[in-house]
Scaffold this motif. Sequence first.
Motif, PDB file in Angstrom:
ATOM      1  N   ARG A   7      47.818 -41.424 -50.028  1.00  0.00           N
ATOM      2  CA  ARG A   7      46.542 -40.753 -49.397  1.00  0.00           C
ATOM      3  C   ARG A   7      46.128 -41.076 -48.007  1.00  0.00           C
ATOM      4  NH1 ARG A   7      44.994 -37.012 -53.338  1.00  0.00           N
ATOM      5  NH2 ARG A   7      46.226 -37.496 -55.215  1.00  0.00           N
ATOM      6  N   SER A   8      45.507 -40.291 -47.383  1.00  0.00           N
ATOM      7  CA  SER A   8      45.213 -40.467 -45.882  1.00  0.00           C
ATOM      8  C   SER A   8      43.677 -39.983 -46.002  1.00  0.00           C
ATOM      9  CB  SER A   8      46.209 -40.128 -44.901  1.00  0.00           C
ATOM     10  OG  SER A   8      46.119 -38.664 -45.150  1.00  0.00           O
ATOM     11  N   LYS A   9      42.925 -40.419 -44.853  1.00  0.00           N
ATOM     12  CA  LYS A   9      41.730 -40.274 -44.526  1.00  0.00           C
ATOM     13  C   LYS A   9      41.510 -38.853 -43.621  1.00  0.00           C
ATOM     14  CE  LYS A   9      39.901 -44.931 -44.751  1.00  0.00           C
ATOM     15  NZ  LYS A   9      39.156 -45.905 -44.038  1.00  0.00           N
ATOM     16  N   GLY A  10      40.252 -38.265 -43.693  1.00  0.00           N
ATOM     17  CA  GLY A  10      40.219 -37.008 -42.766  1.00  0.00           C
ATOM     18  C   GLY A  10      39.934 -35.889 -43.607  1.00  0.00           C
ATOM     19  N   PRO A  11      39.522 -34.864 -43.266  1.00  0.00           N
ATOM     20  CA  PRO A  11      39.116 -33.462 -43.926  1.00  0.00           C
ATOM     21  C   PRO A  11      40.291 -32.981 -44.684  1.00  0.00           C
ATOM     22  CG  PRO A  11      38.864 -33.240 -41.657  1.00  0.00           C
ATOM     23  CD  PRO A  11      39.294 -34.443 -41.767  1.00  0.00           C
ATOM     24  N   LYS A  12      40.217 -32.412 -45.724  1.00  0.00           N
ATOM     25  CA  LYS A  12      41.241 -31.703 -46.534  1.00  0.00           C
ATOM     26  C   LYS A  12      41.470 -30.199 -45.524  1.00  0.00           C
ATOM     27  CE  LYS A  12      41.135 -33.147 -51.243  1.00  0.00           C
ATOM     28  NZ  LYS A  12      41.249 -32.976 -52.685  1.00  0.00           N
ATOM     29  N   LYS A  13      42.936 -30.079 -45.394  1.00  0.00           N
ATOM     30  CA  LYS A  13      43.159 -28.661 -44.713  1.00  0.00           C
ATOM     31  C   LYS A  13      43.495 -27.494 -45.778  1.00  0.00           C
ATOM     32  CE  LYS A  13      45.461 -31.424 -41.182  1.00  0.00           C
ATOM     33  NZ  LYS A  13      44.975 -32.627 -41.814  1.00  0.00           N
ATOM     34  N   ASP A  69      47.604 -35.138 -50.678  1.00  0.00           N
ATOM     35  CA  ASP A  69      46.181 -35.121 -50.294  1.00  0.00           C
ATOM     36  C   ASP A  69      45.522 -34.002 -49.341  1.00  0.00           C
ATOM     37  OD1 ASP A  69      47.371 -35.626 -47.764  1.00  0.00           O
ATOM     38  OD2 ASP A  69      46.987 -37.685 -47.766  1.00  0.00           O
ATOM     39  N   GLN A  70      46.695 -33.168 -48.938  1.00  0.00           N
ATOM     40  CA  GLN A  70      46.410 -31.958 -48.140  1.00  0.00           C
ATOM     41  C   GLN A  70      45.750 -32.389 -46.872  1.00  0.00           C
ATOM     42  OE1 GLN A  70      47.755 -29.443 -49.131  1.00  0.00           O
ATOM     43  NE2 GLN A  70      48.151 -29.215 -51.150  1.00  0.00           N
ATOM     44  N   ARG A  71      45.826 -33.477 -46.397  1.00  0.00           N
ATOM     45  CA  ARG A  71      45.570 -33.849 -45.120  1.00  0.00           C
ATOM     46  C   ARG A  71      46.836 -34.366 -44.085  1.00  0.00           C
ATOM     47  NH1 ARG A  71      41.937 -36.092 -48.768  1.00  0.00           N
ATOM     48  NH2 ARG A  71      39.791 -35.823 -48.566  1.00  0.00           N
ATOM     49  N   SER A  72      47.342 -35.483 -44.621  1.00  0.00           N
ATOM     50  CA  SER A  72      48.496 -35.674 -43.920  1.00  0.00           C
ATOM     51  C   SER A  72      49.797 -35.306 -44.763  1.00  0.00           C
ATOM     52  CB  SER A  72      48.723 -37.484 -44.014  1.00  0.00           C
ATOM     53  OG  SER A  72      47.726 -37.563 -42.770  1.00  0.00           O
ATOM     54  N   HIS A  96      50.183 -38.057 -37.838  1.00  0.00           N
ATOM     55  CA  HIS A  96      49.127 -37.839 -36.853  1.00  0.00           C
ATOM     56  C   HIS A  96      49.303 -38.781 -35.455  1.00  0.00           C
ATOM     57  CE1 HIS A  96      46.968 -35.144 -39.378  1.00  0.00           C
ATOM     58  NE2 HIS A  96      47.137 -35.828 -40.383  1.00  0.00           N
TER      59      HIS A  96
END
Length: 209
Positions: A7-13, A69-72, A96
């Motif tokens: 998992r990683s932080k930030g908004p899902k894409k 996570d659909q982020r990273s 990133h």
Amino acid sequence: MTMKATRSKGPKKTVRLDCGKFLVRTATIDDASDRWASWMADPEAVYMLNSPVQVLKKSDIVSYIQSFDQRSHMLLGIFEKVSGKPLGFLRIDIDHALGRCLVSMLIGEPEYRNKGVTNAITVAFRDYFFETLELKTMLATALLHNRPIIHYLLKSGFALDKTIERHVKSHSDDAMLDLCFFSLTRDAWRAWKIANLPGPAETTPKKSH
């Protein structure tokens, strides 16, 4: 399919890319099916990817989709636009900090392999990661015996950086397999489009860093 993404932080894409006859979009648990599960036991796919034969169920695919996570770590499905039929998927792992991603792909439906699906989704897919997400480099790997994907990567602009002999142990026997490492920079992708797709390439917005 057995490796879970961290998992990683930030908004899902949320991704939805129109690719002519095909659609590439964020995979959801509603896409899980026994048919998708059967791809991981397909002899050709197992051989090309050097994956262990896995007898999976729909619930296993649900868990696999949920692990991203659909982020990273992104999982995108490839669909036939008119019917909505799932044809395969793309996994994208993004660093990133370095501005790069590692991409892997499977066309799961045998009758759609080597039929132009990969070529059809290439421009929209790469433009999203290079122009929308502003990544600098795209990476890929392929076993030396996977000639179709190697041909595709080289023809569509990737550079072969190195081949490491006897780098991966075969899941079918004790043989050691050669692994090829490829890369494509954003500038190289833009240059490839100008050389091969002069109309669309000229209209693509370019961002400098």
